[in-house]
Design an enzyme around this catalytic site. Sequence first.
Site, PDB file in Angstrom:
ATOM      1  CG  ASP A  40      -2.009   0.923   1.229  1.00 39.46           C
ATOM      2  OD1 ASP A  40      -2.602   1.080   0.153  1.00 39.46           O
ATOM      3  OD2 ASP A  40      -2.315   1.521   2.272  1.00 39.46           O
ATOM      4  CG  ASP A  42      -2.267   5.343   1.865  1.00 38.73           C
ATOM      5  OD1 ASP A  42      -3.003   5.193   0.875  1.00 38.73           O
ATOM      6  OD2 ASP A  42      -2.442   4.774   2.953  1.00 38.73           O
ATOM      7  CG  ASP A 149       0.156   1.059   5.865  1.00 43.98           C
ATOM      8  OD1 ASP A 149       0.694   0.420   6.802  1.00 43.98           O
ATOM      9  OD2 ASP A 149      -1.013   1.474   5.907  1.00 43.98           O
TER      10      ASP A 149
END
Length: 244
Positions: A40, A42, A149
Site C-alpha cells: 500500500d 498512500d 504502509d
Amino acid sequence: MTALRENVPRHLYYSSARYSLPGAKDMEEKGWLGSDLLFDVDADHLCTGLRKFNFCPICGVPVEGVCSHHGQAVEFLEINEVCLKVALNHTFRLIDVLKDDLGMPGRAYFSGNRGFHVHVECKGECGRLGSNERREVVSYITSKGVVLDQQVTIDVRRLTRIPGSLHGKSGLLVKEVKSESEFTYDTQLSPFTGITIFVPNVDIEVRVLDRDIKLRKGTPTKVETAVGVHMSLKGLGRIVAHAK
Ligand SMILES: [Zn+2]
C-alpha cells in the site's frame, strides 16, 4: 453477481488469503493455504504541506473535531496530482524492486482514493510467507527508498478492494495502472458523467481531481457529476440535481 447488483454495497473487498474451507466460521477451521503479497502506497503519507480543511457541515464554520451546535465536523484533505504522482513513482519503483531483486511480478492499482496498491499473486513459497518474513520483505524494499504502509503487507489476512469496484469514500474506481506515464488524477477515474447541481456546506476554494473548484456555502453550483459525487462523499455539500 446478481446478489451484488440487487444489494449494492458501498465497498467491495476480497481477501488476500486462500483457505481450504473459506466458508468455515472460525479462522482456524478455514485452513490457511497462503496469501498473496499486498503493498500500500498512500499519497497522504508521502506528501508534506497538503491542505486540510476542517469545518462543520451544517453551519460551515471552521472547526476541528466537533461543532458545539451541530456535532461532528468534517475534515477534507486536498489531494493533488503532483502528490499522487509522487506516490505513483514509489509504486513503480516498488514494482521494479519486486521484479528485479525478488523475482516477484506485481501489478499496480489506483486504490480509488488517495494512493496505490501493488498486488503480487503468490503461488507456492511466496504465499506461505508468515508475517515476520513479510516484514523482512518490507524492510528490504524500504531500504531501497520506497515508502510503504508496513501493516498492510505483514497482515496475511488483509482484505483488498476489487479492481473495477467503486471506492465508497471517493466515488472513484479501483483501477489497474499499467505504466507510470498512463495514470492521470482526473475525472476519468470516475464512472459518473454529466452535470450536477451541487449545494456546498462551506466556503472553500480547492483542487478536486484535476479541477479548481470555488464554492460558496448554500449557493447552487454547476459541476461535472464526477466532481459533484466526489465532493459530496467528502462532506463538502450535496447534489440536488443531475443531468446527463
Ligand atoms: Zn455547526
